[in-house]
Write an enzyme that holds these catalytic residues in place. Structure first.
Site, short mmCIF file in Angstrom:
data_model
loop_
_atom_site.label_atom_id
_atom_site.label_comp_id
_atom_site.label_asym_id
_atom_site.label_seq_id
_atom_site.Cartn_x
_atom_site.Cartn_y
_atom_site.Cartn_z
N ALA A 128 1.46 30.92 15.53
CA ALA A 128 -0.05 30.68 15.79
C ALA A 128 -1.02 30.52 14.50
O ALA A 128 -0.37 31.67 13.48
CB ALA A 128 -0.62 31.51 16.87
N ALA A 129 -1.95 29.99 14.54
CA ALA A 129 -2.93 30.16 13.21
C ALA A 129 -4.36 30.39 13.80
O ALA A 129 -4.71 29.52 14.69
CB ALA A 129 -2.73 28.74 12.46
N ALA A 130 -5.04 31.27 13.14
CA ALA A 130 -6.57 31.42 13.76
C ALA A 130 -7.36 31.74 12.80
O ALA A 130 -7.23 31.28 11.65
CB ALA A 130 -6.32 32.86 14.60
N SER A 131 -8.46 32.43 13.01
CA SER A 131 -9.53 32.35 12.15
C SER A 131 -9.40 33.30 10.88
O SER A 131 -9.81 32.98 9.53
CB SER A 131 -10.97 32.75 12.72
OG SER A 131 -10.82 34.05 13.40
N GLY A 133 -6.13 34.97 10.34
CA GLY A 133 -5.11 35.21 10.04
C GLY A 133 -4.11 34.25 10.62
O GLY A 133 -4.33 33.68 11.44
N GLN A 134 -2.57 34.39 10.27
CA GLN A 134 -1.89 33.45 11.20
C GLN A 134 -0.48 34.39 11.57
O GLN A 134 -0.03 35.47 10.71
CB GLN A 134 -1.45 32.16 10.36
CG GLN A 134 -0.64 31.99 9.29
CD GLN A 134 -0.77 30.78 8.89
OE1 GLN A 134 -1.67 30.11 8.53
NE2 GLN A 134 0.43 30.32 8.17
N VAL A 135 0.09 33.88 12.26
CA VAL A 135 1.19 34.70 13.07
C VAL A 135 2.65 33.89 12.78
O VAL A 135 2.68 32.78 12.84
CB VAL A 135 0.97 34.84 14.60
CG1 VAL A 135 2.21 35.54 15.12
CG2 VAL A 135 -0.17 35.78 14.71
N LYS A 149 1.71 39.32 11.92
CA LYS A 149 0.45 38.85 11.72
C LYS A 149 -0.09 39.12 10.64
O LYS A 149 0.06 40.24 10.01
CB LYS A 149 -0.35 39.40 12.81
CG LYS A 149 -1.85 38.97 12.85
CD LYS A 149 -2.79 39.81 14.15
CE LYS A 149 -4.03 39.33 13.91
NZ LYS A 149 -4.76 40.10 15.41
N ASP A 282 -12.06 39.38 22.80
CA ASP A 282 -11.79 38.07 22.49
C ASP A 282 -10.90 37.46 23.48
O ASP A 282 -9.79 37.08 23.20
CB ASP A 282 -11.02 38.03 21.05
CG ASP A 282 -11.10 36.87 20.26
OD1 ASP A 282 -11.88 35.86 20.96
OD2 ASP A 282 -10.43 36.61 19.46
#
Length: 440
Positions: A128-131, A133-135, A149, A282
């Site tokens: 997963a990629a987020a605001s 960081g990414q996993v 993460k 969140d």
């Protein structure tokens, strides 16, 4: 293909400053046109949409604090024009991933060893990629499957300057229609939550705390922390998998199981609010997963809001007053909550009644409410313009903004899952428990 990130503070500042100058120029031009020849609502909306798209694109590219603020703003439509909330919705979708070599470099600098020594394997494709960081999926040398993460480089160092620049862009774009004191409070609260979210050691502590909260609810599954492979900017957790909401389909989940999950979502939300006074702040689809046995898996505890007992109590009393249609009491409790400006006269009861009649719908019947067919959000959007009439009476409820965010996020989850459930009796039990229902 992943973009090369803007990780230096100078590079980020220049990118945001360019956006600010452009937005300010557009706003000045719009004001000039309005003064010279007048401007109708359609033209103003078009101008706002252009500005909004530019801001959303820049925030999405930069990731980090400003993208996270964009995500929060998209869910809280009480301090930005509708065009901006809509444009910022794109930031809720998964962010484009960052280059793998950047991720490997960050892991090795944080954990002090080559990736090959740390993991049997580390998957290149992000989980997963987020605001911020990414996993990535990985396996430890002892055979334990984990997720790692990894925080994007430069995000935490640039948090303060990013927020200042974003605030300036919104101000120069004529978008912050609030007194300076309210803006200070709002950005102060967002900054505090972001600083916590950027500290993965804090998130590890939150994970342990929520595992303890929910220890008597075996159907709430929260991953455990692998402390040996975790630091302030890298967090390694046991791999706990479930179905994304999009996979909760009739082939694997019957309606009874979906309804059970709905009741459990409501219970976890109400427990966190009224009993633990500490909420997962969140709640979007990517942070929850489900299993056909009715289990709920919760991820990402970077954004956690510990609530003051008096705020929870004011919230409880406001809900009781709204259910009882006691609008005089509701007005008082909203002042206690910090949502109503105290020195303004009482708000027209018809205004409260209008909002109450919209928001009460899932709780207004003993028969199950069909969240799949709910158009409650459309009724809210249709009445948003009425807020401007009472703009001077209300202010962003800084202490409870994350409660509102939690409730809105859970509404969308119940809707996407297609839950059919009646929550009125359950809600009344929590409201009746009052201050005694809390835990210190």
């Amino acid at each position: 293909m992943s973009k090369k990130p803007v990780t230096s503070r100078g590079g980020r500042f220049l990118k945001l400053a360019g956006m600010t100058a452009s937005v300010a120029g557009q706003y000045a031009g719009q004001r000039a046109r309005r003064l010279i020849r007048g401007e109708d609502d359609g033209a103003r909306s078009e101008s706002y949409t252009r500005m909004a798209d530019q801001i959303a694109d820049t925030l999405g590219e930069l990731k980090g604090a400003v993208m996270k603020v964009g995500q929060i703003a998209s869910q809280t439509q009480d301090f930005l024009p509708l065009e901006f909330s809509e444009a910022l919705q794109k930031l809720q979708k998964e962010a484009p991933p960052m280059a793998f070599e950047v991720i490997v470099g960050q892991i090795e600098s944080e954990l002090g060893k080559p990736v090959g020594e740390l993991f049997e394997y580390l998957q290149e494709q992000p989980y997963a990629a987020a605001s911020i960081g990414q996993v990535h999926r990985a396996r430890l040398h002892n055979g334990t499957d984990v997720i790692v993460k990894v925080q994007y480089p430069g995000v935490d160092e640039s948090c303060d300057s990013d927020l200042k620049q974003l605030r300036l862009a919104l101000k120069l774009g004529g978008l912050l229609k609030m007194p300076k004191e309210a803006v200070d409070q709002l950005f102060g609260e967002i900054r505090e939550r972001l600083k916590e979210e950027l500290d993965y050691e804090n998130e590890a502590n939150n994970l342990r705390l929520f595992r303890e909260f929910h220890k008597d609810q075996p159907w709430v599954i929260i991953p455990s922390v692998i402390a040996s492979h975790s630091t302030r900017r890298v967090l390694t957790l046991e791999l706990v998998e479930g179905d994304h909401v999009s996979k909760v389909t009739p082939e694997h989940y019957d309606q009874a199981t979906i309804n059970l999950i709905g009741h459990r979502i409501f219970t976890t939300m109400a427990d966190q609010l009224f009993r633990f006074r500490c909420i997962h702040g969140d709640p979007h689809a990517g942070n929850f997963a489900y299993r056909p046995d009715g289990s709920i898996i919760m991820y990402d505890f970077g954004c956690v809001k510990k609530l003051k007992p008096e705020i929870v109590e004011a919230y409880r009393k406001a809900l009781i007053a709204a259910l009882a249609e006691d609008y005089e009491a509701l007005d008082r409790h909203l002042i206690d909550l910090g949502a109503r400006v105290e020195n303004q006269p009482a708000v027209d009861e018809a205004y409260y009644a209008m909002w109450r009649d919209i928001l009460i719908r899932p709780f207004d019947t003993e028969a199950p409410y069909d969240f799949a067919g709910s158009d409650l959000h459309k009724h809210v959007a249709a009445k948003t313009s009425t807020v401007f009439k009472y703009l001077d009476y209300f202010k962003p409820p800084v202490e409870s903004i994350f409660i509102d965010r939690m409730i809105a996020g859970h509404y969308w989850m119940l809707k996407r899952l297609g839950v059919q459930a009646a929550f009125r009796a359950e809600l009344e039990k929590y409201l009746a428990a009052g201050a005694d229902g809390g835990q210190s």
